[in-house]
Scaffold this motif. Structure first.
Motif, PDB file in Angstrom:
ATOM      1  N   UNK A 224     100.586  31.778  54.634  1.00  0.00           N
ATOM      2  CA  UNK A 224     100.057  31.032  55.763  1.00  0.00           C
ATOM      3  C   UNK A 224     100.017  31.846  57.036  1.00  0.00           C
ATOM      4  N   UNK A 225     100.149  31.142  58.155  1.00  0.00           N
ATOM      5  CA  UNK A 225     100.076  31.759  59.471  1.00  0.00           C
ATOM      6  C   UNK A 225     101.361  32.549  59.740  1.00  0.00           C
ATOM      7  N   UNK A 226     101.300  33.875  59.839  1.00  0.00           N
ATOM      8  CA  UNK A 226     102.539  34.648  60.024  1.00  0.00           C
ATOM      9  C   UNK A 226     103.187  34.418  61.381  1.00  0.00           C
ATOM     10  N   UNK A 227     102.405  34.127  62.403  1.00  0.00           N
ATOM     11  CA  UNK A 227     102.983  33.894  63.740  1.00  0.00           C
ATOM     12  C   UNK A 227     103.784  32.598  63.762  1.00  0.00           C
ATOM     13  N   UNK A 228     103.242  31.571  63.125  1.00  0.00           N
ATOM     14  CA  UNK A 228     103.967  30.301  63.052  1.00  0.00           C
ATOM     15  C   UNK A 228     105.220  30.452  62.206  1.00  0.00           C
ATOM     16  N   UNK A 229     105.124  31.184  61.121  1.00  0.00           N
ATOM     17  CA  UNK A 229     106.283  31.376  60.251  1.00  0.00           C
ATOM     18  C   UNK A 229     107.391  32.146  60.977  1.00  0.00           C
ATOM     19  N   UNK A 230     107.040  33.197  61.694  1.00  0.00           N
ATOM     20  CA  UNK A 230     108.036  33.959  62.452  1.00  0.00           C
ATOM     21  C   UNK A 230     108.699  33.098  63.516  1.00  0.00           C
ATOM     22  N   UNK A 231     107.887  32.307  64.216  1.00  0.00           N
ATOM     23  CA  UNK A 231     108.449  31.438  65.254  1.00  0.00           C
ATOM     24  C   UNK A 231     109.415  30.420  64.648  1.00  0.00           C
ATOM     25  N   UNK A 232     109.113  29.909  63.473  1.00  0.00           N
ATOM     26  CA  UNK A 232     109.984  28.902  62.861  1.00  0.00           C
ATOM     27  C   UNK A 232     111.295  29.514  62.376  1.00  0.00           C
ATOM     28  N   UNK A 233     111.270  30.742  61.845  1.00  0.00           N
ATOM     29  CA  UNK A 233     112.510  31.389  61.430  1.00  0.00           C
ATOM     30  C   UNK A 233     113.408  31.628  62.637  1.00  0.00           C
ATOM     31  N   UNK A 234     112.822  32.096  63.735  1.00  0.00           N
ATOM     32  CA  UNK A 234     113.604  32.311  64.951  1.00  0.00           C
ATOM     33  C   UNK A 234     114.141  30.994  65.496  1.00  0.00           C
ATOM     34  N   UNK A 235     113.307  29.947  65.463  1.00  0.00           N
ATOM     35  CA  UNK A 235     113.741  28.652  65.971  1.00  0.00           C
ATOM     36  C   UNK A 235     114.840  28.059  65.106  1.00  0.00           C
ATOM     37  N   UNK A 236     114.824  28.339  63.801  1.00  0.00           N
ATOM     38  CA  UNK A 236     115.856  27.805  62.914  1.00  0.00           C
ATOM     39  C   UNK A 236     117.237  28.321  63.309  1.00  0.00           C
ATOM     40  N   UNK A 237     117.324  29.619  63.621  1.00  0.00           N
ATOM     41  CA  UNK A 237     118.611  30.166  64.078  1.00  0.00           C
ATOM     42  C   UNK A 237     119.027  29.551  65.410  1.00  0.00           C
ATOM     43  N   UNK A 238     118.068  29.389  66.327  1.00  0.00           N
ATOM     44  CA  UNK A 238     118.388  28.774  67.611  1.00  0.00           C
ATOM     45  C   UNK A 238     118.785  27.308  67.444  1.00  0.00           C
ATOM     46  N   UNK A 239     118.173  26.653  66.472  1.00  0.00           N
ATOM     47  CA  UNK A 239     118.490  25.243  66.234  1.00  0.00           C
ATOM     48  C   UNK A 239     119.950  25.075  65.822  1.00  0.00           C
ATOM     49  N   UNK A 240     120.444  25.982  65.001  1.00  0.00           N
ATOM     50  CA  UNK A 240     121.843  25.911  64.583  1.00  0.00           C
ATOM     51  C   UNK A 240     122.787  26.086  65.763  1.00  0.00           C
TER      52      UNK A 240
END
Length: 392
Positions: free
Chosen positions: A319-335
């Motif tokens: 899929x969209x690599x920019x969206x995927x990268x943003x979600x991985x980074x946000x997942x760590x911040x979410x924790x």
């Protein structure tokens, strides 16, 4: 016609008549190769070559194909075209749609290819494969390919801000690392090029053996700082444009519901840049279910099952690599910022069950669940369980 066991001829099991002129376009920077299949021409494909960018010649060729089909069958036919999503973007798709052509843009990775170890690849072969894919798609064959939903010019233009900022931040990091590398070769550490007193501190630096910096090295670092400061100014300008755009979206939102970017920014741990990337890179699109959301970001699982073999290959990354990268980074911040949410508790429980191992794998699963939860949040207003909102 087919021969029966008794020698009698019977009709084919499946017959179909072309109801349009089907065309595939292979686009390159030097030429366009057009492969067509027209009614009344049997199963023979015709090929035509045009200079790249010759839109008038392309439309004229379409008209000639219509005239030939009309002469053979006595009927008028429309044109159905297909092209791969690539460097040409969507401008040609919009031109063809404006001229009444049924235009389709396909994800090139979704087109089936030969599984031979060495497969031939030419524009002619690719054009025929695209044309066969278009025919199968119009026959209604499920999942034969993935057609791209072309964004509007406004949607395509507005996401340039986040993409440009990402490029500028990457260039800034390159210059910072280059300056640190030049100083490290002289035994100097601890210098921070992004500090405001960077030029003052540069003049006071000494090498590891107590010498002042060489004149040529000092001048080189100054030029690096010039480029670095220019990038910092450009990043500030892009961020100012982004903030103005987000403010405009909030002003044009209906009074009973805030703008989607404002809803995302209300969550603790989600900033203005992340909210802008999430919305303009993916969540602005209409999705039918959570599987489509995860698949668009490339976070859908990829199983490998055959006989007794049953293993997981990880996310598809299709899929969209920019969206995927943003979600991985946000997942760590979410924790970090949302430790009491249901998603964070699920992550911690899963890691605990694995004995503290597999955090990277679990955080990808968390990113997929979080993206689906954010989609429900901005589309239907479903608040994420246990999420903390920022104070007004």
């Amino acid at each position: 016609m087919m021969q029966s066991p008794e020698g009698q001829s019977t009709t084919a099991a499946i017959r179909f008549d072309l109801g349009a002129i089907f065309v595939s376009l292979e686009l390159s920077q030097s030429k366009w190769l057009l492969t067509s299949l027209s009614p009344g021409g049997g199963e023979r494909m015709s090929r035509h070559e045009l200079a790249a960018g010759d839109v008038a010649g392309l439309l004229g060729l379409f008209e000639r194909l219509r005239e030939k089909a009309r002469d053979r069958t006595g009927r008028d036919y429309g044109v159905v075209s297909i092209q791969e999503a690539g460097l040409d973007g969507y401008w040609l798709h919009r031109v063809l749609a404006a001229e009444g052509v049924e235009s389709h843009v396909v994800d090139a990775a979704s087109v089936a290819v030969s599984r031979r170890r060495r497969r031939a690849k030419t524009d002619r072969i690719d054009g025929e494969a695209l044309l066969r894919t278009l025919l199968a798609y119009k026959r209604g064959e499920p999942r034969v390919c993935s057609m791209v939903r072309a964004p509007s010019p406004e949607q395509e233009d507005v996401r340039r801000l986040s993409r440009e900022r990402r490029t500028l931040v990457g260039e800034r990091l390159t210059h910072v690392n280059r300056i640190k590398g030049l100083l490290a070769s002289q035994g100097i550490g601890g210098y921070q090029p992004l500090r405001r007193d960077r030029r003052v501190r540069l003049e006071a630096l000494q090498t590891g053996d107590g010498r002042p910096l060489g004149p040529h090295l000092r001048v080189q670092i100054r030029r690096e700082l010039d480029r670095l400061e220019l990038l910092c100014e450009q990043i500030k300008a892009v961020e100012a444009e982004r903030d103005a755009l987000l403010a405009q979206l909030e002003q044009t939102a209906p009074p009973d519901r805030p703008a989607p970017t404002a809803m995302l920014a209300q969550l603790v741990g989600v900033g203005a840049e992340t909210a802008s990337v999430l919305w303009h890179e993916g969540l602005f699109r209409p999705f039918d279910n959570r599987r489509q959301v995860a698949a668009y970001a490339g976070l859908a699982p990829t199983p490998w099952q055959s006989g007794k073999i049953d293993r997981e290959q990880g996310v598809s990354k299709a899929g969209n690599p920019r969206l995927r990268t943003a979600m991985i980074q946000l997942a760590w911040l979410w924790l970090r910022h949302q430790p009491h949410s249901a998603l964070s508790r699920w992550f911690l429980q899963r890691v605990q069950d694995n004995g503290g191992r597999g955090k990277k794998t679990a955080v990808v699963a968390l990113a997929r669940k979080l993206l689906v939860a954010l989609w429900k949040y901005v589309s239907a207003g479903v608040v994420i369980d246990g999420a903390i909102l920022k104070a007004a």
